[in-house]
Each structure stands twice: as structure tokens, then as C-alpha cells.
Design a protein around this motif. Structure first.
Motif, PDB file in Angstrom:
ATOM      1  N   VAL A  20       0.849  -1.189   0.000  1.00 56.61           N
ATOM      2  CA  VAL A  20       0.000   0.000   0.000  1.00 56.61           C
ATOM      3  C   VAL A  20       0.887   1.243   0.000  1.00 56.61           C
ATOM      4  N   LEU A  21       0.607   2.164  -0.919  1.00 58.71           N
ATOM      5  CA  LEU A  21       1.360   3.414  -1.004  1.00 58.71           C
ATOM      6  C   LEU A  21       0.620   4.575  -0.348  1.00 58.71           C
ATOM      7  N   SER A  22      -0.710   4.596  -0.496  1.00 53.75           N
ATOM      8  CA  SER A  22      -1.479   5.712   0.050  1.00 53.75           C
ATOM      9  C   SER A  22      -2.951   5.324   0.143  1.00 53.75           C
ATOM     10  N   PRO A  23      -3.638   5.728   1.177  1.00 49.22           N
ATOM     11  CA  PRO A  23      -3.150   6.486   2.319  1.00 49.22           C
ATOM     12  C   PRO A  23      -2.418   5.580   3.307  1.00 49.22           C
ATOM     13  N   LYS A  24      -1.526   6.162   4.040  1.00 53.36           N
ATOM     14  CA  LYS A  24      -0.789   5.423   5.058  1.00 53.36           C
ATOM     15  C   LYS A  24      -1.700   5.098   6.238  1.00 53.36           C
ATOM     16  N   ASP A  25      -1.310   4.102   7.017  1.00 52.01           N
ATOM     17  CA  ASP A  25      -2.092   3.645   8.166  1.00 52.01           C
ATOM     18  C   ASP A  25      -2.336   4.792   9.146  1.00 52.01           C
ATOM     19  N   SER A  26      -3.549   4.855   9.663  1.00 50.59           N
ATOM     20  CA  SER A  26      -3.972   5.839  10.675  1.00 50.59           C
ATOM     21  C   SER A  26      -3.972   7.281  10.169  1.00 50.59           C
ATOM     22  N   LEU A  27      -4.144   7.472   8.869  1.00 50.62           N
ATOM     23  CA  LEU A  27      -4.213   8.823   8.314  1.00 50.62           C
ATOM     24  C   LEU A  27      -5.417   9.567   8.879  1.00 50.62           C
ATOM     25  N   LEU A  51     -13.610  -1.725   1.308  1.00 52.62           N
ATOM     26  CA  LEU A  51     -13.510  -0.632   2.269  1.00 52.62           C
ATOM     27  C   LEU A  51     -14.660  -0.801   3.246  1.00 52.62           C
ATOM     28  N   VAL A  52     -14.332  -0.823   4.533  1.00 45.83           N
ATOM     29  CA  VAL A  52     -15.349  -1.021   5.567  1.00 45.83           C
ATOM     30  C   VAL A  52     -15.231   0.064   6.624  1.00 45.83           C
ATOM     31  N   THR A  53     -16.267   0.151   7.425  1.00 42.87           N
ATOM     32  CA  THR A  53     -16.244   1.049   8.564  1.00 42.87           C
ATOM     33  C   THR A  53     -16.713   0.289   9.788  1.00 42.87           C
ATOM     34  N   PRO A  54     -16.151   0.421  10.960  1.00 43.83           N
ATOM     35  CA  PRO A  54     -14.935   1.191  11.218  1.00 43.83           C
ATOM     36  C   PRO A  54     -13.663   0.409  10.874  1.00 43.83           C
ATOM     37  N   ASP A  55     -13.681  -0.947  10.986  1.00 46.62           N
ATOM     38  CA  ASP A  55     -12.516  -1.754  10.626  1.00 46.62           C
ATOM     39  C   ASP A  55     -12.958  -3.193  10.386  1.00 46.62           C
ATOM     40  N   PHE A  56     -12.035  -4.024   9.899  1.00 47.41           N
ATOM     41  CA  PHE A  56     -12.374  -5.408   9.553  1.00 47.41           C
ATOM     42  C   PHE A  56     -12.637  -6.286  10.768  1.00 47.41           C
ATOM     43  N   ASN A  58     -14.481  -5.285  13.266  1.00 45.31           N
ATOM     44  CA  ASN A  58     -15.778  -4.872  13.778  1.00 45.31           C
ATOM     45  C   ASN A  58     -16.551  -4.165  12.663  1.00 45.31           C
ATOM     46  N   ILE A  59     -16.895  -4.886  11.601  1.00 43.51           N
ATOM     47  CA  ILE A  59     -17.532  -4.274  10.438  1.00 43.51           C
ATOM     48  C   ILE A  59     -18.952  -3.838  10.762  1.00 43.51           C
ATOM     49  N   ALA A  60     -19.184  -2.542  10.656  1.00 47.38           N
ATOM     50  CA  ALA A  60     -20.535  -2.005  10.794  1.00 47.38           C
ATOM     51  C   ALA A  60     -21.178  -1.853   9.426  1.00 47.38           C
ATOM     52  N   SER A  61     -20.342  -1.556   8.414  1.00 46.86           N
ATOM     53  CA  SER A  61     -20.852  -1.358   7.065  1.00 46.86           C
ATOM     54  C   SER A  61     -19.749  -1.609   6.041  1.00 46.86           C
ATOM     55  N   ILE A  62     -20.123  -2.256   4.949  1.00 45.83           N
ATOM     56  CA  ILE A  62     -19.211  -2.408   3.817  1.00 45.83           C
ATOM     57  C   ILE A  62     -19.479  -1.231   2.891  1.00 45.83           C
ATOM     58  N   ILE A  63     -18.508  -0.364   2.755  1.00 45.99           N
ATOM     59  CA  ILE A  63     -18.645   0.844   1.955  1.00 45.99           C
ATOM     60  C   ILE A  63     -18.412   0.535   0.476  1.00 45.99           C
ATOM     61  N   LEU A  64     -17.470  -0.368   0.217  1.00 44.28           N
ATOM     62  CA  LEU A  64     -17.074  -0.664  -1.159  1.00 44.28           C
ATOM     63  C   LEU A  64     -16.579  -2.094  -1.232  1.00 44.28           C
ATOM     64  N   ASP A  65     -16.984  -2.812  -2.264  1.00 43.21           N
ATOM     65  CA  ASP A  65     -16.481  -4.162  -2.553  1.00 43.21           C
ATOM     66  C   ASP A  65     -16.525  -4.315  -4.062  1.00 43.21           C
ATOM     67  N   PHE A  82     -12.349   4.344   8.681  1.00 42.76           N
ATOM     68  CA  PHE A  82     -12.434   3.343   7.629  1.00 42.76           C
ATOM     69  C   PHE A  82     -11.183   2.469   7.623  1.00 42.76           C
ATOM     70  N   GLN A  83     -11.339   1.301   7.060  1.00 46.68           N
ATOM     71  CA  GLN A  83     -10.190   0.421   6.819  1.00 46.68           C
ATOM     72  C   GLN A  83     -10.382  -0.215   5.465  1.00 46.68           C
ATOM     73  N   TRP A  84      -9.265  -0.365   4.728  1.00 49.32           N
ATOM     74  CA  TRP A  84      -9.354  -0.989   3.406  1.00 49.32           C
ATOM     75  C   TRP A  84      -8.305  -2.062   3.242  1.00 49.32           C
TER      76      TRP A  84
END
Length: 84
Positions: A20-27, A51-56, A58-65, A82-84
Motif C-alpha cells: 500500500v502506497l497511500s493512504p498510510k495507516d492511521s491517516l 472498504l469497511v467502517t470502522p474496521d475489519f 468490527n464491520i458495521a458497514s461495507i462501503i465498497l467491494d 475506515f479500513q481498506w
């Protein structure tokens, strides 16, 4: 009778990971337009992008797949974690 068939052998990339080049972790940012960017993985024809929220853990929502053939993806996000 002569037969001709094309044979394709796919490289096994199972177990390999991308860099991963961008965004960096915890941006933390005030920008809502985000570019996800990663290095090309030899042998990969496409990348599954999730891409999920808040993280993998504890997924509350899948934003993108989606499946992406490039090594970048631009999206606009509302404020949140978010986490991707």
C-alpha cells in the motif's frame, strides 16, 4: 486432422500481498476525496478492493467491494473511520 489450442498458465499469486502506497495507516485528514494507491503485483490481472467502517475486526458497514484492474481508486468519503 490437426488441432491447435492455446494454453495459458496463470501465475499462482495466492499468499502474496500488495504494498500500500497511500493512504498510510492511521491517516487523519480533512479532505474527503481520497486516492487509494498500491504497487502492482506481478501476476495480478485485477484487485479486489474492500472498504469497511470502522474496521475489519468490527464491520458495521461495507462501503465498497469491487474488482479494480488499475493500481489506484479515487472515492469521496463522509467523515468517519475506515479500513481498506
Amino acid at each position: 486432422m490437426i488441432s491447435c489450442k492455446k494454453v495459458f498458465i496463470a501465475e499462482d499469486i495466492q499468499g502474496k500481498s500488495i504494498n500500500v502506497l497511500s493512504p498510510k495507516d492511521s491517516l487523519r485528514t480533512t479532505q474527503n476525496k481520497i486516492t487509494l494507491l498500491w504497487e502492482q503485483l506481478d501476476g495480478a490481472e485485477a484487485y479486489q478492493l474492500m472498504l469497511v467502517t470502522p474496521d475489519f475486526n468490527n464491520i458495521a458497514s461495507i462501503i465498497l467491494d469491487t474488482l479494480v484492474e488499475k493500481t489506484n481508486f479515487v472515492l469521496v468519503l463522509n467523515p468517519g473511520k475506515f479500513q481498506w
